[in-house]
Design a protein around this motif. Sequence first.
Motif, mmCIF file in Angstrom:
data_model
loop_
_atom_site.group_PDB
_atom_site.id
_atom_site.type_symbol
_atom_site.label_atom_id
_atom_site.label_comp_id
_atom_site.label_asym_id
_atom_site.label_seq_id
_atom_site.Cartn_x
_atom_site.Cartn_y
_atom_site.Cartn_z
ATOM 1 N N ALA A 114 1.080 -1.046 -0.129
ATOM 2 C CA ALA A 114 0.032 -0.094 -0.055
ATOM 3 C C ALA A 114 0.914 0.982 0.158
ATOM 4 O O ALA A 114 0.372 2.221 -0.459
ATOM 5 C CB ALA A 114 -0.788 -0.343 1.652
ATOM 6 N N TYR A 115 2.069 1.535 0.744
ATOM 7 C CA TYR A 115 2.662 2.486 0.683
ATOM 8 C C TYR A 115 4.499 1.787 0.732
ATOM 9 O O TYR A 115 4.426 0.881 1.333
ATOM 10 C CB TYR A 115 2.422 3.351 1.849
ATOM 11 N N GLU A 116 5.010 2.214 0.037
ATOM 12 C CA GLU A 116 7.002 2.075 -0.096
ATOM 13 C C GLU A 116 7.193 1.786 1.315
ATOM 14 O O GLU A 116 6.848 2.560 2.549
ATOM 15 C CB GLU A 116 7.842 3.432 -0.507
ATOM 16 N N ILE A 117 8.369 0.979 1.701
ATOM 17 C CA ILE A 117 8.921 0.430 3.073
ATOM 18 C C ILE A 117 10.535 0.437 2.640
ATOM 19 O O ILE A 117 11.323 -0.408 2.171
ATOM 20 C CB ILE A 117 8.453 -0.373 3.422
ATOM 21 N N LYS A 118 11.346 1.318 2.908
ATOM 22 C CA LYS A 118 12.718 1.787 3.062
ATOM 23 C C LYS A 118 12.543 1.585 0.936
ATOM 24 O O LYS A 118 13.056 0.666 0.590
ATOM 25 C CB LYS A 118 13.173 0.300 3.253
ATOM 26 N N TYR A 119 11.908 2.010 0.339
ATOM 27 C CA TYR A 119 12.418 2.357 -0.914
ATOM 28 C C TYR A 119 11.301 1.008 -1.770
ATOM 29 O O TYR A 119 11.609 0.575 -2.415
ATOM 30 C CB TYR A 119 13.164 2.586 -1.352
#
Length: 95
Positions: A49-54
């Motif tokens: 749903a959203y980026e985590i550590k790119y």
Amino acid sequence: MNKYEMGVVFKPTLEEDALKEELGKVQDLIARFGGTVEKVDEWGKRRLAYEIKYISEGYYDFITFSAESGAPAELESRMRIMENVLRYLIIRIDE
């Protein structure tokens, strides 16, 4: 014994063998703290749903297990230091 469901998101760079090994480590942790794995639901690679550590994708796995009430806290402390795990969540299932 309570029923729990744990959702785990692994890094998308893992090969299939490494992914199975990481999932096995999680199942071994559950067994170490007195839990019994009832079901493993592998969703495969999905978009986050959203980026985590790119990172924008991950391998999703959901594990249903039974354990004593102290086991989730112990599992969370171990999951926090696993470097191939992006996110995890453990919830108790009310029956």
